[in-house]
Motif scaffolding. Structure first.
Motif, PDB file in Angstrom:
ATOM      1  N   UNK A  34     -13.842  77.275  61.299  1.00  0.00           N
ATOM      2  CA  UNK A  34     -14.223  78.462  61.375  1.00  0.00           C
ATOM      3  C   UNK A  34     -13.475  79.484  62.372  1.00  0.00           C
ATOM      4  N   UNK A  35     -13.203  78.961  63.667  1.00  0.00           N
ATOM      5  CA  UNK A  35     -12.641  79.886  64.657  1.00  0.00           C
ATOM      6  C   UNK A  35     -11.522  80.181  64.588  1.00  0.00           C
ATOM      7  N   UNK A  36     -10.518  79.291  64.054  1.00  0.00           N
ATOM      8  CA  UNK A  36      -9.229  79.443  63.771  1.00  0.00           C
ATOM      9  C   UNK A  36      -9.126  80.712  62.590  1.00  0.00           C
ATOM     10  N   UNK A  37      -9.962  80.617  61.827  1.00  0.00           N
ATOM     11  CA  UNK A  37      -9.840  81.542  60.624  1.00  0.00           C
ATOM     12  C   UNK A  37     -10.493  82.740  61.181  1.00  0.00           C
ATOM     13  N   UNK A  42      -8.997  88.179  62.409  1.00  0.00           N
ATOM     14  CA  UNK A  42      -9.484  89.238  63.254  1.00  0.00           C
ATOM     15  C   UNK A  42     -11.047  89.716  62.912  1.00  0.00           C
ATOM     16  N   UNK A  43     -11.695  88.863  62.362  1.00  0.00           N
ATOM     17  CA  UNK A  43     -13.048  88.973  62.084  1.00  0.00           C
ATOM     18  C   UNK A  43     -14.242  88.212  62.925  1.00  0.00           C
ATOM     19  N   UNK A  44     -15.430  88.594  63.184  1.00  0.00           N
ATOM     20  CA  UNK A  44     -16.383  87.903  63.738  1.00  0.00           C
ATOM     21  C   UNK A  44     -16.443  86.445  63.265  1.00  0.00           C
ATOM     22  N   UNK A  45     -17.024  85.368  64.206  1.00  0.00           N
ATOM     23  CA  UNK A  45     -17.613  84.202  63.528  1.00  0.00           C
ATOM     24  C   UNK A  45     -18.640  84.204  62.417  1.00  0.00           C
ATOM     25  N   UNK A  46     -19.491  85.141  62.934  1.00  0.00           N
ATOM     26  CA  UNK A  46     -20.677  84.837  62.033  1.00  0.00           C
ATOM     27  C   UNK A  46     -20.172  85.593  60.521  1.00  0.00           C
ATOM     28  N   UNK A  47     -19.301  86.495  60.491  1.00  0.00           N
ATOM     29  CA  UNK A  47     -19.015  87.089  59.388  1.00  0.00           C
ATOM     30  C   UNK A  47     -18.150  86.052  58.316  1.00  0.00           C
ATOM     31  N   UNK A  48     -17.297  85.389  59.108  1.00  0.00           N
ATOM     32  CA  UNK A  48     -16.547  84.290  58.511  1.00  0.00           C
ATOM     33  C   UNK A  48     -17.230  83.306  58.051  1.00  0.00           C
ATOM     34  N   UNK A  49     -18.327  83.004  58.774  1.00  0.00           N
ATOM     35  CA  UNK A  49     -19.182  81.981  58.275  1.00  0.00           C
ATOM     36  C   UNK A  49     -20.056  82.526  57.203  1.00  0.00           C
ATOM     37  N   UNK A  50     -20.558  83.600  57.034  1.00  0.00           N
ATOM     38  CA  UNK A  50     -21.232  83.992  55.963  1.00  0.00           C
ATOM     39  C   UNK A  50     -20.281  84.080  54.534  1.00  0.00           C
ATOM     40  N   UNK A  51     -19.141  84.265  54.697  1.00  0.00           N
ATOM     41  CA  UNK A  51     -18.277  84.441  53.375  1.00  0.00           C
ATOM     42  C   UNK A  51     -17.740  83.189  53.221  1.00  0.00           C
ATOM     43  N   UNK A  52     -17.497  82.324  54.286  1.00  0.00           N
ATOM     44  CA  UNK A  52     -17.000  80.932  53.867  1.00  0.00           C
ATOM     45  C   UNK A  52     -18.244  80.277  53.181  1.00  0.00           C
ATOM     46  N   UNK A  53     -19.457  80.456  53.533  1.00  0.00           N
ATOM     47  CA  UNK A  53     -20.630  79.910  52.722  1.00  0.00           C
ATOM     48  C   UNK A  53     -20.636  80.204  51.513  1.00  0.00           C
ATOM     49  N   UNK A  54     -20.321  81.399  51.133  1.00  0.00           N
ATOM     50  CA  UNK A  54     -20.380  81.785  49.685  1.00  0.00           C
ATOM     51  C   UNK A  54     -19.297  81.449  48.840  1.00  0.00           C
ATOM     52  N   UNK A  55     -18.060  81.156  49.545  1.00  0.00           N
ATOM     53  CA  UNK A  55     -17.029  80.503  48.977  1.00  0.00           C
ATOM     54  C   UNK A  55     -17.348  79.017  48.401  1.00  0.00           C
ATOM     55  N   UNK A  56     -18.224  78.264  49.661  1.00  0.00           N
ATOM     56  CA  UNK A  56     -18.483  76.811  49.362  1.00  0.00           C
ATOM     57  C   UNK A  56     -19.341  76.910  48.168  1.00  0.00           C
ATOM     58  N   UNK A  57     -20.456  77.600  48.139  1.00  0.00           N
ATOM     59  CA  UNK A  57     -21.438  77.821  47.114  1.00  0.00           C
ATOM     60  C   UNK A  57     -20.665  78.184  45.763  1.00  0.00           C
TER      61      UNK A  57
END
Length: 402
Positions: A34-37, A42-57
């Motif tokens: 997530x950090x590398x993403x 150039x997006x915050x870690x919380x934002x990446x985490x949110x959308x990554x979670x949606x892609x996992x779902x």
């Protein structure tokens, strides 16, 4: 009210774009944290985490767990879920059809080739092709809903935007894509064979993220695929890459396009075949001489096999054709200054018998200042470049990444 609705639409579009960017980064760069993403986008870690979670779902991304490195806190690594779906590729060749399937992570899970002759521009020919595709899919035991799209690679003039093929299967004034989708029940994309091979080599072969790459499809005909600034180049109508029909010679040889003097008449598999038979007719000696005298058919594959068996006549003709091709490539190098030229197609199976005269001619005719940084490599995917490229293009277009 209107402003709120506009904002919701804008946020939805931004979310969809960011998710596409995440998938694209995984496609181009492989698994990552997530950090590398976050740094890459150039997006915050919380934002990446949110959308990554949606892609996992949604099943597109998979959490592969902790990275196995030494020392320090080990981050979770995420990447494309190989089981999210499959893409089927179909490549129509001179007298065979090649089929393949890749999973969502672009790993080839099936590869098959069988004899197939296109019987003109007819619905019967399309029905026959669809039967071959359906049989291939059935043998893989893949659920219908798991096949996300099919990519079809065809030689000649293909418009990927309109879905028309103007060289084959041009019937009833309906786009070929529509005819195939109606019969197969899947989303279908079509592509020119050389451009499909170019994309396959760029994504899964020797492309290695170069910005400018030229792929030379030296088979029965001669095609050119171009990656410019990291993107496939199509031209205005999607017909770019008809390199074999560059007016090169003053000869009287009629090309299959109907014109005379095309580059293809001197630098292609059909040129090798024609010249070889002409030399045998003049009395030159080869290991295939007896077959010629007996009236037996001699194919291009027979001649290429003779090259690999060190048949003097076959090698002589391959060197001549390779020199002609190299001279023509020197012009492309002077024009495009590419990082990489990839030699693919049937003639590439002769390896050094093609590469050495090609390089010799390039050294002779190209501008040294321009060509010194151009690498010339053989295709890594070889005969599978086109069908793998068709699979990858189906994936890229399905995910709106192309």
């Amino acid at each position: 009210m209107g402003g709120t609705l506009f904002k919701q639409v804008e946020e939805k579009n931004r979310a969809a774009l960011l998710k596409q960017q995440i998938l694209n980064l995984y496609i181009l760069g492989g698994d990552t944290s997530i950090t590398e993403l976050s740094k890459a986008l150039m997006v915050s870690v919380p934002t990446v985490t949110k959308f990554l979670g949606e892609l996992i779902e949604e099943g597109f991304v998979y959490d592969f767990g902790k990275q196995s490195n030494v020392g320090g806190r080990q981050p979770n690594i995420y990447g494309l879920n190989p089981h999210a779906g499959y893409f089927v590729g179909v490549e129509l060749r001179k007298d065979t059809v090649r089929l393949a399937a890749i999973n969502f992570k672009a790993q080839v899970v099936a590869n098959h080739e069988e004899r197939y002759l296109v019987s003109g521009n007819s619905l019967e020919s399309i029905d026959r092709l669809c039967g071959v595709i359906r049989a291939f899919i059935a043998r893989q035991n893949l659920a219908k809903k798991k096949i996300l799209a099919i990519g079809v690679s065809i030689s000649g003039r293909v418009n990927t935007e309109s879905g028309y093929s103007y060289s084959y299967f041009f019937v009833e004034e309906q786009p070929l894509v529509q005819l195939l989708e109606e019969r197969l029940g899947y989303t279908v994309y079509i592509e020119n064979d050389t451009r499909a091979a170019t994309y396959g080599e760029y994504m899964s072969g020797v492309g290695d993220n170069v910005k400018t790459m030229l792929y030379v499809n030296a088979s029965w005909g001669l095609g050119l695929g171009m990656v410019i600034d990291g993107k496939l180049f199509y031209g205005k109508s999607g017909f770019s890459g008809e390199y074999g029909h560059f007016p090169m010679f003053d000869n009287e040889v009629i090309c299959r396009c109907g014109k005379r003097g095309c580059l293809e008449t001197g630098a292609s598999g059909s040129a090798v075949h024609r010249i070889f038979l002409e030399r045998l007719g003049e009395g030159r000696i080869s290991m295939l001489s007896d077959r010629f005298k007996n009236g037996e058919e001699i194919t291009l594959e027979d001649i290429l096999a003779a090259v690999l068996k060190e048949d003097v006549l076959a090698i002589e003709i391959m060197e001549s054709v390779g020199h002609t091709l190299g001279k023509a490539l020197a012009g492309l190098i002077n024009m495009f200054n590419p990082e990489l030229i990839v030699l693919g197609g049937t003639l590439a199976t002769t390896r050094d018998c093609l590469m050495l005269p090609v390089k010799s001619a390039i050294n002779k005719y190209s501008l040294r200042m321009v060509s010194k940084d151009t690498e010339i490599k053989f295709s890594k995917l070889g005969e599978s470049a086109g069908v793998v490229g068709a699979c990858l293009l189906a994936r890229g277009k399905s995910l709106h990444l192309l």
